[in-house]
Every structure is written in C-alpha cells, then in structure tokens.
Scaffold this motif. Structure first.
Motif, short mmCIF file in Angstrom:
data_model
loop_
_atom_site.label_atom_id
_atom_site.label_comp_id
_atom_site.label_asym_id
_atom_site.label_seq_id
_atom_site.Cartn_x
_atom_site.Cartn_y
_atom_site.Cartn_z
N THR A 181 39.09 36.26 35.13
CA THR A 181 38.25 35.92 33.98
C THR A 181 36.80 36.30 34.21
OG1 THR A 181 39.06 33.75 34.67
CG2 THR A 181 38.81 34.08 32.33
N CYS A 182 36.22 36.83 33.13
CA CYS A 182 34.78 37.11 33.11
C CYS A 182 34.13 36.03 32.25
CB CYS A 182 34.56 38.49 32.48
SG CYS A 182 32.87 38.76 31.92
N PRO A 183 32.96 35.51 32.69
CA PRO A 183 32.34 34.44 31.90
C PRO A 183 32.07 34.87 30.44
CG PRO A 183 30.91 35.15 33.73
CD PRO A 183 32.23 35.82 33.91
N ASP A 184 31.81 36.16 30.24
CA ASP A 184 31.51 36.63 28.88
C ASP A 184 32.74 37.16 28.15
OD1 ASP A 184 28.88 35.99 29.05
OD2 ASP A 184 28.29 37.96 29.87
N HIS A 185 33.61 37.84 28.88
CA HIS A 185 34.70 38.53 28.21
C HIS A 185 36.05 37.86 28.33
CE1 HIS A 185 31.62 41.77 28.64
NE2 HIS A 185 31.96 41.91 27.38
N GLY A 186 36.06 36.66 28.91
CA GLY A 186 37.33 35.93 29.00
C GLY A 186 38.31 36.62 29.95
N VAL A 226 33.89 42.49 40.04
CA VAL A 226 33.03 42.33 38.86
C VAL A 226 33.70 42.93 37.63
CG1 VAL A 226 30.85 42.28 40.12
CG2 VAL A 226 31.81 44.48 39.38
N CYS A 227 33.23 42.46 36.47
CA CYS A 227 33.74 42.91 35.17
C CYS A 227 33.21 44.34 34.92
CB CYS A 227 33.25 41.96 34.09
SG CYS A 227 33.60 42.50 32.41
N THR A 228 34.12 45.24 34.50
CA THR A 228 33.70 46.63 34.29
C THR A 228 32.76 46.76 33.10
OG1 THR A 228 35.73 46.95 33.03
CG2 THR A 228 35.72 47.77 35.29
N ARG A 229 32.79 45.76 32.22
CA ARG A 229 31.95 45.89 31.02
C ARG A 229 30.56 45.31 31.21
NH1 ARG A 229 35.35 43.86 26.01
NH2 ARG A 229 36.71 42.88 27.57
N CYS A 230 30.46 44.17 31.95
CA CYS A 230 29.16 43.50 32.01
C CYS A 230 28.68 43.24 33.44
CB CYS A 230 29.19 42.19 31.22
SG CYS A 230 30.27 40.98 31.97
N ASN A 231 29.49 43.64 34.43
CA ASN A 231 29.07 43.45 35.81
C ASN A 231 29.01 42.00 36.29
OD1 ASN A 231 28.94 45.44 37.63
ND2 ASN A 231 26.94 46.21 36.97
ZN LIG Z 1 32.42 40.86 31.25
#
Ligand SMILES: [Zn+2]
Ligand SMILES: [Zn+2]
Ligand SMILES: [Zn+2]
Length: 867
Positions: A583-588, A604-609
C-alpha cells in the motif's frame, strides 16, 4: 549447445506434437483400468488466474503419472458458462452475453493450451450451449413428473425503482447495485428441487467418503444439520387452531413464557387484526421485509419484535402466553414459530429482558440457585428440573423423552427429526441461464413442455435491460406460448432460468459422452468412466456444489439411470495462492509492478515515491492488487517453470505463498538439469544404461549413485501416489541432481557412466508429469523416439535401495547428541575416533576427557561416551 532451456521454442513444439499424435484423446477400453480425474471447471471470466494454474497443474501431474502407470485416463475440460458476470458485461458493452462468453472461452482455452495441460479437447463442453442444457431441461421434466420438483411462493430481492429482481450479488449493503435504493423482499412463485427427501441419505454417506477431507464432510453434515427433537402444539387462544413448533429442548417447555413468529408467518396479520398493536405489527413487518432474511443476514440486525395482541396456550402449564413477531425468526427454518424459553436460550433471554417478559427457571444447574429476575444470562446446560409440575427433581436429560411422551399422550407433541437443509430453490429471474421448460396456462395451470420441443432455447437476439433485469418476460416471441394441453393461444412460458449450480451438478457425467444425442449421457460410457476417481477444486465449494452434485446422483439413481450414488470417490481441496499486499499512503493498494526498490533499498511507489507499506500475506485478489498474472509468468519463464513452482512451493492442500525468488529458484533448477544432460550427452554416447542390481557394481561411486537413483524413484512414486506431495518429490529429484553434479566428469569409468545414464533417464521420466515439454525435449536429445509420456513409469529395484552404511547414534552420558553414517564393516576403534571428532560431540565434551566409550552394534550402531 543451447546454454539454457528455451521455452519459447520447446513448448510450442511439443504441444503441436501431442496434438498431432492425439496423445490425450481417450476412448473406453475395457482391457485397461480406467481413471477419471477432474478439476472443477472454470467460469469463463476471460483470463485464467493463478488459482486455476495451481489447480490444473496438480490435476495434470496426476493424470500424466496415471497414464504412465498404465491407466486409461479421462481428463476433460469445459466451461461453467452461465451466470451473472456475462449479463453485466453485456449491459456494459452493449453486447449479447453469448458473444462475451464465447470470446472469453476462446481466450482461456488458448491459455490452458499454452500451459501444456493434457486435456482431451474433443470432449470440451460449455453449459450455455443448447445441446447441453437441453438435457438439463429434460431432467427437470422427469423430476417434475416424479414429484421431485415443485413450485411454491418464496422471497426474492426486489428493487422497486428498477422494477426488477436482484441476485444476491447485486445487493450491496441492503441497497440496489444500480440505483442504491433499499432492496425489498418480494414474494414470487418459484421452483424447488426436493433435496430434503435425501437429507438422511446424504448425511449418513458423509461417513462413507474416506477419500474426502474431513473438513468437507463435516461442513456438509453441519449444512444438512440433523437434529432430534420434538414437535409441540400450542393452541391459539380463542381459536380452534394450533401453532406447531420444533424444539430440541422439550424438557424446557414449562419455561416457555412467550411465543415468537417469523414476520412472514401467514398468521401474523390475522392474529394482530383488530388488536391495539395491529398498526405497529404491520409497520414492523414492512420494516423487516427490507432486511436480509437469511441465517447469516439476520445476525446483522438488532433483535427486536412486536406483540401481536394474541395469545396461545402452553401445553404443559396451560397458561396463556403472548405471541410476538420477531426479526430473528425465519420462516425457512422449522415451522416459522419458536417457543421462547428465556431462561434457557440467550437470544430469548435478551428479548425477554428488552420487553419485560417473564424469565422462568426450569433447569437448575447442580449446586446453584438461579433466579429468573437476577440471572445475568441464560443457562443452556443440563441440570435438575424445577417449576415443572410432576417432573420436578428429574434429571433434565432424562426429562426430554419423558416429557415428550407425556405431551404425546395429551395429543400435544411427538418425537421428530428435523434438518437444517432446505429444498433447493432453482428459479432465477435472470436471462443468462437454462430456461425452465414449463408453460403456464390460464385453464390448465402448469403444463410441462413436451419433450419433443426441447431444448427451449434462449433467444439469441435479446438486448439486456439497462437496469439489470431479465428481458425474457418482455420478449413476446419467447414468453407467449400455446398451451400444449388445451391449445389456448394466450398461455405463458416460464421466463425464469435455472440456478447455475444445476449445470455444474452433472457436467462430469456429460464428459463421458459429450456429443451423445439420445440422452444426458450414454449409459455405457458412464458405466465405464463414472464415478470420478479424483476431483480437485477449491474448498469454497465444500457445501453447495458438492452437495448438489451428490444430490443429483441420487436423483439419477432413483430414476434408474445410474448404479452409483456418490459422484466423486476422492476429493482434493487445494489451498489458496497468497501474496503480501502493498500500500501507498496516497495511491492505496499497489500492483506488484507499482512498487520498486529505490537506491537505498527501500520499497517506494512508482507514481509518487512514497514509502510502500508491505502488508500481510493473504489470498490473491484483484481488489487487493496482490496478484500475479499467469500470462506474464508464461512469457517470462514458460509453462514448465510456472508448473514447477506452483507444485514445489507447498503441498497441494496447503496455502501457497507466492514469491518471485521461488520462481527464479525453479527456473535455476530446470536449467541445472538442462545443462547437466547436455554436458554429458557426448560422454555417454554409445553407453547403455545400467539396469542390474547394486551389488553387481564394482565401484563405490557407481553403487552409491545407483542406490540414490533407486531411492529417488521410490520416494517420487510414493509421494505422488499416496499423498500428491509433489513438493517433496521434486526435492528428492533435486538431491539426486546434486549428487550427479558432485561427480568429476574427467575421472569416471564406463560403469559410472552407465549409472549416470540410468539416472538421467529416470530423472526425465520422474519429472515428465511436472515439466513435460522440458522432459520431452531432453528425452529426444538422448536419441529416443516417440513421446516420453508413452513410456511406462519407472520401477525401482528393491535390491538396490540400501547402502551398506549404517547409522551411528552418539550419546553423551546417555543423551542423544549426534548422528552420522559410516561403512558397516568399520572397526570399533575408527567408529570411536569418528564419534569423538564429530563437531557436535566436541561441543558437548568441551575440555573433558571421556571416562569410558561403549560401542554397541545392532541394526544401528550406538556409541555412548561417559564423561
Ligand atoms: Zn503512490
Ligand atoms: Zn434499483
Ligand atoms: Zn391449457
């Protein structure tokens, strides 16, 4: 030399070979013993998922193994093709469910073929084809004729705004999935199969299914839910009518201080008519009608009820007790009425406290003095009878029989058996299902469709309605019918379709003669193939599908069509495929490819790091995004590595934790075998494999390897045959491969080469059910012709299983501290020396000197060191 195994070249090659030579095609052959293995057929959703891969790989290995063992094996595949998702997709894409379904079937068939599964594709069936459901309609008519199917009014989910019936899946938190309006319960006439006629037979045979997991038979028993109890009659005050209740605790009848009826009970309205609570009762009934009315559903609501204004007479105390209607009573269970004994039942207790009703203790626990006014909770155990007239002082367990007899004498009760199992409601107000073959005539009532008119086909040019209901009632060309009995033109066809569980209750018989046109199946083919010897599928089908299948075989047995009652001799319920969530805090939730390790090694999330949180390992599901797409695995590793990993990671009945490292490990192993065989090809050219007894081998190296190879054959055979434990079978082969790698290729004689060739051939035979393309290719490279699948399964030599090493058990002061193996003719002095040099023993000895060392030689050698 090809350095690596190349699935892109090898796998299609062998798939084409198998197809061309029809290696998976089977026909009945009375000269051979048959084996029918079946995996639960899939719903054609469009893509196979990893659970399918695991399920079908398990089955495929057993099938290939059994074929090599000389069985005539039936292994078919087909599609459980009716159902809701096709309707939803048709609405969303403005297409016909058939188009969506058939295109999904093509896509999935192609995927299964790429996996190299050994299906006899000539036997493929799809339950949505009229040639299939024609026979289901035929069976429905037979059941109708024999009184095994009947019609009664029953409740369905109804959306008033959409004016449509909703399937359970279309009800989301009591609201319509399309318009979010609260769902109501509506009474409709529906068809039922009388499965309850077989309740007892289904129950007793649960104990005669030794090939089934206990957890499944236990679940079936609980579902059937036999309970022995009493039927008691409570006379309605002021009426010449009784309320009948079923109770498993007739001993507590003196404590029944009120009665509760289901809100749907036919007497609720008339009992409350003209009483002060009439309006309140009506409002309550209306309110409950929008609640979910199932055994699980009612648990979601607070227990509540309303006094109907009427009374009945307790048959034991002869007192007038109030009749309530309550939301926790279901019409479907028992009689829709329960005698409430608040002192002995927690739900009744809570209800009595809430509405200020009397709680009368009738069973006193040993050594306690319960008081109805002060007791904190109900007492459900046994004890001594009190407040029960002439039965006071009696043991409550004895009172059950005695009191039932007493009430029976008064004409107020009798002993009876009750089941939790209900008749199977099969009407669905859906489009994409098998039409129910009856016509409703204003004069003749229900008229069966004549057999000659079957199948009643689903219209091929229907548009699904936006709001999700079935278009069948609105299609005049389908719904209008001529009465087959009297010829009236304004009769109506039944526009409901059958529950899709009906199709899956007998499909395994259709596979025996899938193109048979004279009946559901060719009796001769079924006599040869059925029942299914090994069935494999998810435990989520422990109750409905498996119970309905058992029921259907009983129906066919009663109709004289088959001579067995149990469809599946052995059942394997494979575990789930699981993976950790991310899970990403922003993207679920993130898909595995949406999380990468950065330079610091952090995920890390590929979209928001943002930092990714790694969650628990749970069943793979689209909504949690912790999924692996079999297509990607096929592309990256090929079918054989995918098959190998799904078997190696866990025994089949256990959950499998997916991890990429494990897949890589399987890939490495496959290539390790590949390289070894290719490296040795030249060196063993012109050599014949050894096939004698180990004692005929001169060198220890040859002997040890030969024994190891024979042990491996034994282990793999037993692991597959007895328990389907492919993971330990694969481990055993890995060990043998390690031993082979330990041999120095530059200093071996012909004897060792002969044993190496023996080992290679057997490794390929043993692995061929698991990684068939790979083994075919190497087998061919060894200069063999034909398919490895047509070879017999290897036999081990009983005289070549034991090395002449013995196990030495080392004790220090009588306690087991270490073990090792040593040649059986080793002198005692050397055994002692070796024991003292053992690392573990050194640790236990420290700097102490042994006082005494005793060596005892029996089957094993025991060394006891005294310090
Ligand atoms: Zn993210
Ligand atoms: Zn709606
Ligand atoms: Zn008629």
């Amino acid at each position: 030399m090809e350095e690596r195994y190349n699935p892109e070249l090898v796998e299609p090659k062998w798939q084409a070979y198998w197809k061309e030579n029809q290696l998976f095609k089977v026909t009945e052959d009375p000269s051979k013993e048959k084996y029918y293995l079946l995996e639960m057929f899939p719903y054609p959703s469009g893509k196979i998922h990893i659970g399918h891969v695991r399920n079908y790989t398990i089955g495929d290995v057993v099938v290939r193994y059994k074929r090599m063992k000389g069985f005539n094996v039936l292994h078919p595949m087909g599609w459980d093709a009716f159902g809701m998702p096709a309707e939803n997709a048709a609405i969303d894409n403005n297409t016909h469910p058939a188009a969506w379904t058939y295109s999904n079937i093509s896509a999935m068939r192609a995927q299964l073929k790429k996996m190299g599964f050994s299906y006899d594709w000539d036997r493929e069936i799809a339950t949505c084809r009229p040639e299939y459901y024609k026979w289901e309609q035929w069976l429905f008519l037979k059941m109708l004729e024999k009184g095994m199917a009947y019609r009664k009014e029953s409740y369905v989910n109804w959306c008033e705004k959409c004016q449509t019936v909703l399937a359970n899946e279309q009800v989301e938190q009591d609201k319509c999935w399309r318009c979010s309006r609260p769902v109501q319960q509506k009474k409709l006439w529906q068809w039922f199969f009388k499965i309850t006629d077989y309740a007892q037979d289904l129950l007793v045979h649960c104990d005669q299914l030794p090939g089934w997991p206990d957890k499944v038979t236990v679940m079936q028993k609980n579902w059937i839910g036999r309970s022995v109890g009493s039927e008691l009659k409570f006379k309605i005050h002021g009426r010449d009518e009784d309320l009948v209740v079923f109770t498993t605790r007739p001993d507590t009848v003196f404590g029944a201080t009120f009665m509760c009826l289901a809100p749907e009970h036919p007497l609720v309205e008339s009992l409350s008519k003209g009483t002060k609570t009439q309006d309140e009762v009506a409002a309550f009934v209306k309110k409950v009608s929008s609640q979910e009315r199932s055994a699980e559903g009612i648990e979601k609501y607070e227990k509540e009820g309303v006094f109907t204004g009427a009374y009945c007479i307790n048959p034991a105390t002869l007192e007038k007790i109030p009749i309530y209607t309550a939301n926790f009573v279901l019409m479907e269970y028992g009689t829709g009425a329960i005698m409430s004994v608040p002192a002995g039942d927690q739900r009744d207790f809570d209800f009595a406290r809430k509405y200020g009703l009397e709680i009368r203790v009738v069973v006193q626990p040993e050594g306690e003095e319960l008081d109805g006014n002060t007791m904190p909770e109900a007492f459900t155990g046994s004890g001594v009878m009190v407040n029960s007239g002439e039965f006071n002082g009696l043991d409550s367990t004895k009172a059950m029989d005695v009191m039932t007899d007493w009430l029976e004498e008064k004409g107020r009760g009798k002993k009876t058996v009750s089941y939790r199992l209900r008749d199977w409601g099969i009407s669905r107000q859906r489009f994409w299902g098998a039409p129910i073959p009856v016509i409703h005539c204003p004069d003749c009532g229900v008229v069966p469709v004549p057999e000659a008119d079957l199948p009643i086909r689903l219209p091929e040019d229907a548009n699904l309605l936006e709001k999700g209901g079935s278009p069948l009632p609105t299609l005049d060309f389908f719904a209008k019918a001529t009465c087959p009995a009297c010829g009236r033109q304004d009769a109506k066809r039944d526009t409901d379709t059958m529950d899709t569980f009906v199709e899956s209750s007998w499909y395994y018989l259709r596979y025996c003669s899938p193109r048979y046109e004279k009946g559901m199946f060719d009796p001769e083919a079924v006599k040869y193939w059925a029942p299914v010897d090994q069935y494999i599928g998810g435990v989520e089908h422990a109750v409905l599908h498996l119970l309905y299948s058992r029921y259907f075989m009983r129906v066919l047995h009663t109709l004289g069509m088959i001579d067995f009652k149990e469809p599946f001799t052995r059942l394997l319920t494979q575990g789930m495929v699981c993976k950790e969530t991310m899970t990403c805090p922003d993207h679920g939730f993130l898909f595995p490819e949406e999380a990468v390790k950065n330079d610091d090694g952090k995920l890390v999330c590929t979209r928001c790091n943002s930092d990714v949180e790694v969650g628990r390992v749970i069943k793979m599901s689209k909504s949690k995004k912790n999924v692996v797409d079999p297509n990607e695995l096929l592309e990256k590793y090929g079918a054989d590595v995918t098959r190998l990993f799904s078997l190696f990671a866990a025994p089949p009945e256990r959950d499998l934790e997916w991890n990429e490292d494990g897949v890589e490990g399987s890939n490495r192993f496959v290539n390790r075998v590949w390289r070894f065989v290719l490296e040795w090809l030249e060196k063993i050219d012109g050599i014949e494999p050894f096939n004698g007894s180990a004692c005929d081998l001169a060198s220890k190296q040859a002997k040890d390897l030969y024994i190891k190879a024979n042990q491996t054959i034994k282990k793999v055979t037993e692991d597959i045959d007895k328990s389907f434990h492919f993971n330990t079978a694969i481990s055993a082969v890995m060990e043998l491969v390690n031993d082979l790698y330990a041999i120095d290729p530059d200093c071996v004689d012909d004897e060792v080469k002969k044993v190496i060739l023996f080992s290679i051939e057997n490794i390929l035979l043993l692995l061929s059910p698991i990684i068939p393309h790979f083994c075919e290719e190497l087998y061919e490279k060894l200069g063999k012709t034909g398919s490895i699948l047509e070879q017999p399964w290897p036999e081990y030599r009983k005289d070549s299983l034991e090395t002449d090493e013995v196990l030495v058990i080392v004790q220090v002061n009588g306690k087991l501290r270490s073990k090792f193996k040593i040649g059986s003719d080793t002198e005692d002095a050397v055994v002692k020396e070796t024991a003292l040099a053992d690392e573990k023993i050194k640790k236990y000895m420290g700097d102490k000197q042994p006082k005494k060392i005793i060596v005892i030689k029996k089957k094993q050698t025991l060394v006891n060191i005294v310090i």
